[in-house]
Design a protein around this motif. Structure first.
Motif, PDB file in Angstrom:
ATOM      1  N   ILE A 155       1.031  -1.385  -0.223  1.00 32.23           N
ATOM      2  CA  ILE A 155      -0.004   0.020   0.009  1.00 32.23           C
ATOM      3  C   ILE A 155       0.999   1.069  -0.233  1.00 32.23           C
ATOM      4  O   ILE A 155       0.172   2.753  -0.398  1.00 32.23           O
ATOM      5  CB  ILE A 155      -1.288  -0.243   1.815  1.00 32.23           C
ATOM      6  N   LEU A 156       2.061   1.231   1.156  1.00 32.70           N
ATOM      7  CA  LEU A 156       3.047   2.568   1.490  1.00 32.70           C
ATOM      8  C   LEU A 156       3.329   2.823  -0.642  1.00 32.70           C
ATOM      9  O   LEU A 156       3.334   4.110  -0.674  1.00 32.70           O
ATOM     10  CB  LEU A 156       3.964   1.780   2.249  1.00 32.70           C
ATOM     11  N   TYR A 157       4.016   1.299  -1.334  1.00 29.47           N
ATOM     12  CA  TYR A 157       4.472   1.206  -2.167  1.00 29.47           C
ATOM     13  C   TYR A 157       3.838   2.088  -3.030  1.00 29.47           C
ATOM     14  O   TYR A 157       4.488   2.913  -4.055  1.00 29.47           O
ATOM     15  CB  TYR A 157       5.173  -0.068  -2.381  1.00 29.47           C
ATOM     16  N   SER A 158       3.053   1.648  -3.081  1.00 33.50           N
ATOM     17  CA  SER A 158       1.784   1.924  -4.339  1.00 33.50           C
ATOM     18  C   SER A 158       1.408   3.555  -3.994  1.00 33.50           C
ATOM     19  O   SER A 158       1.745   4.442  -4.928  1.00 33.50           O
ATOM     20  CB  SER A 158       0.326   0.987  -4.334  1.00 33.50           C
ATOM     21  N   PHE A 159       1.641   4.277  -3.166  1.00 31.21           N
ATOM     22  CA  PHE A 159       1.224   5.674  -3.035  1.00 31.21           C
ATOM     23  C   PHE A 159       2.441   6.180  -3.642  1.00 31.21           C
ATOM     24  O   PHE A 159       2.231   7.352  -3.818  1.00 31.21           O
ATOM     25  CB  PHE A 159       0.392   5.639  -1.495  1.00 31.21           C
ATOM     26  N   ALA A 160       2.939   5.928  -2.649  1.00 31.25           N
ATOM     27  CA  ALA A 160       4.904   6.516  -3.455  1.00 31.25           C
ATOM     28  C   ALA A 160       5.394   6.221  -5.148  1.00 31.25           C
ATOM     29  O   ALA A 160       5.610   7.041  -5.576  1.00 31.25           O
ATOM     30  CB  ALA A 160       6.388   5.902  -2.551  1.00 31.25           C
TER      31      ALA A 160
END
Length: 260
Positions: A89-94
Motif C-alpha cells: 500500500i505504501l509502495y503503491s502510493f509512493a
C-alpha cells in the motif's frame, strides 16, 4: 467415509504447528479435493482400492505436503504477509506520487510560466517554456527511445554527462519495481511464478512510460522498461530466498518435534 483417505488427511494435519481452526480448514480443503478425485476415478471404472491409491498419489507425497502446509500456516509467514500488504500500500502510493502525480502537478503549475524551466523531466531545445511547447513535435522526438540498450550503454559510458546522474538513472530504474517483484508473491497466489511477476512488471513499466510520454512528464524509453523488469525479477529472487529460509525453519521445527 474412506478410511485410508481420512488416515492420509489425519497424518498430514496433526503434525502441523498451527491453531485447531487452521488444521480443520486444511483438512476440509484436502477432503474436498481427495473425495472429488476419488469419485471421478470410481466413475471411470476404477475399483475402490485403486481409486483411493490413485487419488492419494495424485494429491502428493505426505512429507512434501506437510512442509507446504506448514509454510502457509507458519506464524512468521503470516506476519510477513501482513507486512507485505502494508508495504504494498505504501509502495503503491509512493510509486504513483513520485512517478505520476507529483510530476503532473508540476507540469500543470509550470505550463504557462516563463519564470521556470519548461520541464525538468524531459529534454527540450529551449531552456524556457513556451505556450506551444507541448504541441512541438521536436519535443516528442527528443523524449522517446525504441532501441534496446541504447540509453543503458550511454549511461554506462557516461561520456557526455555527470557520472552520478548516469548511476542514479541506472540504479533508480532498476530498483523502482524491485518492491513489486518482492511483494506480489506474498499477496497473490497467481504471482508465485516468475513469469507472472515479469508480465505484470513489464505491463506496469510500459504503462508508466506511455503515460509519462503522453503528458510530457518523462521520457518513453524501452531501456527503462528493461531495467524496471530486471529489478522486479531481482525482487522475486529475494522473495524466493526468504521462502527458502522459511522452509529451512519449518524443517528444523519438524526435526525438533519428531525427536521430542
Amino acid at each position: 467415509m474412506n478410511e485410508k483417505l481420512e488416515q492420509y488427511i489425519h497424518e498430514i494435519t496433526t503434525t502441523l504447528t498451527c491453531s485447531p481452526q487452521e488444521k480443520q480448514e486444511i483438512a476440509d480443503e484436502m477432503r474436498d479435493h481427495l473425495y472429488t478425485s476419488y469419485e471421478v476415478l470410481l466413475a471411470n471404472g476404477h475399483e475402490e482400492k485403486s481409486a483411493t491409491n490413485k487419488a492419494i498419489q495424485t494429491f502428493g507425497q505426505t512429507n512434501v505436503l506437510k512442509l507446504s502446509f506448514q509454510q502457509v500456516v507458519d506464524p512468521l509467514y503470516g506476519w510477513l504477509h501482513k507486512f507485505a500488504l502494508i508495504g504494498f500500500i505504501l509502495y503503491s502510493f509512493a510509486f504513483s506520487w513520485i512517478l505520476l502525480i507529483q510530476r503532473l502537478i508540476t507540469r500543470i503549475l509550470n505550463y504557462q510560466s516563463f519564470d521556470f524551466p519548461f520541464n525538468s523531466y524531459v529534454r527540450t531545445q529551449d531552456t524556457l517554456a513556451t505556450e506551444k511547447a507541448f504541441f512541438d513535435f521536436s519535443v516528442w522526438e527528443q523524449n522517446v527511445n525504441f532501441i534496446p540498450f541504447k540509453t543503458i550503454v550511454l549511461y554506462l559510458k557516461a561520456e557526455h554527462m555527470n557520472t552520478s546522474i548516469a548511476v542514479n538513472n541506472l540504479v533508480g530504474n532498476f530498483i523502482v519495481l524491485l518492491p513489486l517483484g518482492l511483494l506480489l508473491p506474498f499477496l497473490f497466489k497467481r504471482c508465485k511464478k516468475l513469469t507472472s511477476v515479469v508480465t505484470i512488471a513489464f505491463i506496469t513499466s510500459f504503462c508508466i512510460e506511455t503515460i509519462q510520454f503522453a503528458l510530457q512528464i518523462g521520457m518513453a524509453d524501452i531501456d527503462d522498461v528493461i531495467l524496471n523488469t530486471l529489478g522486479a525479477m531481482f525482487g522475486f529472487a529475494i522473495y524466493k530466498l526468504i521462502m527458502w529460509f522459511l522452509s529451512l525453519r519449518v524443517q528444523f521445527k519438524h526435526k525438533k518435534y519428531s525427536t521430542s
